[in-house]
Design a protein around this motif. Structure first.
Motif, PDB file in Angstrom:
ATOM      1  N   GLN A   8      40.103  40.510  34.868  1.00  0.00           N
ATOM      2  CA  GLN A   8      39.737  39.791  33.658  1.00  0.00           C
ATOM      3  C   GLN A   8      40.873  39.858  32.650  1.00  0.00           C
ATOM      4  O   GLN A   8      41.527  40.897  32.507  1.00  0.00           O
ATOM      5  N   GLN A  30      40.241  26.873  40.641  1.00  0.00           N
ATOM      6  CA  GLN A  30      39.879  27.353  39.306  1.00  0.00           C
ATOM      7  C   GLN A  30      39.026  26.356  38.546  1.00  0.00           C
ATOM      8  O   GLN A  30      39.068  25.163  38.822  1.00  0.00           O
ATOM      9  N   GLU A  52      36.329  30.835  35.950  1.00  0.00           N
ATOM     10  CA  GLU A  52      36.251  31.426  37.280  1.00  0.00           C
ATOM     11  C   GLU A  52      37.409  30.892  38.110  1.00  0.00           C
ATOM     12  O   GLU A  52      37.751  29.718  38.009  1.00  0.00           O
ATOM     13  N   SER A  53      38.023  31.761  38.876  1.00  0.00           N
ATOM     14  CA  SER A  53      39.084  31.307  39.769  1.00  0.00           C
ATOM     15  C   SER A  53      39.128  32.204  40.987  1.00  0.00           C
ATOM     16  O   SER A  53      38.586  33.306  40.995  1.00  0.00           O
ATOM     17  N   SER A  65      39.489  35.726  35.771  1.00  0.00           N
ATOM     18  CA  SER A  65      38.907  34.920  34.697  1.00  0.00           C
ATOM     19  C   SER A  65      39.369  35.459  33.349  1.00  0.00           C
ATOM     20  O   SER A  65      39.910  36.555  33.251  1.00  0.00           O
TER      21      SER A  65
END
Length: 147
Positions: A8, A30, A52-53, A65
């Motif tokens: 993150q 992504q 989100e990826s 993310s």
């Protein structure tokens, strides 16, 4: 069930994805926060952040993310730390060298990639995002010998 690494970031996810995609010769999928309807709408600067990826490389997956500033009051602030290490094990020494060289760009080499008594290709690097990567081409063989 399986476990994967999920990183993150505080608004740097796109930069990290671009870096890791090139460094690990991976493929990225992504979605930004702006791609999902929000009510009320997010501020413009948050809409371009990564919701989100997924980065796939050499049979591995890392998800990345951003945590929106508005969400950090719930989740807590995003801080760099060394409590997570991404360990790439049982890899080909040549591929280890390629990844190590790319990930060390703008980062800090903690232990140069070299042959050591427990591995033919071992090393550690902290990338420019503060993420520590450990390489150990013979991790499973070494551990199996001891157990």
């Amino acid at each position: 069930m399986k476990s994967i690494v999920y990183l993150q970031f505080n608004g740097q996810a796109q930069e990290a994805l671009t870096f890791y995609e090139k460094a690990l010769q991976g493929i990225v999928q992504q979605v930004t926060f702006g791609a999902i309807p929000q009510d009320p709408p997010l501020p413009a600067e948050e809409q371009t952040m990564i919701m989100e990826s997924r980065l796939d490389f050499s049979g591995n997956t890392i998800m990345i993310s951003d945590v929106l500033p508005s969400m950090q009051s719930v989740t807590g602030p995003i801080t760099r730390g060394t409590n997570v290490i991404i360990s790439l094990i049982d890899g080909d020494p040549d591929l280890n060298q390629t990844y190590f060289d790319h990930l060390s760009q703008g980062g800090t080499i903690l232990m140069p990639l070299s042959s050591v008594p427990w591995s033919s290709s071992f090393g550690m690097v902290k990338d420019r995002f503060g993420v520590v990567w450990k390489f150990n081409s013979d991790a499973s063989t070494f551990l199996n010998q001891l157990i």
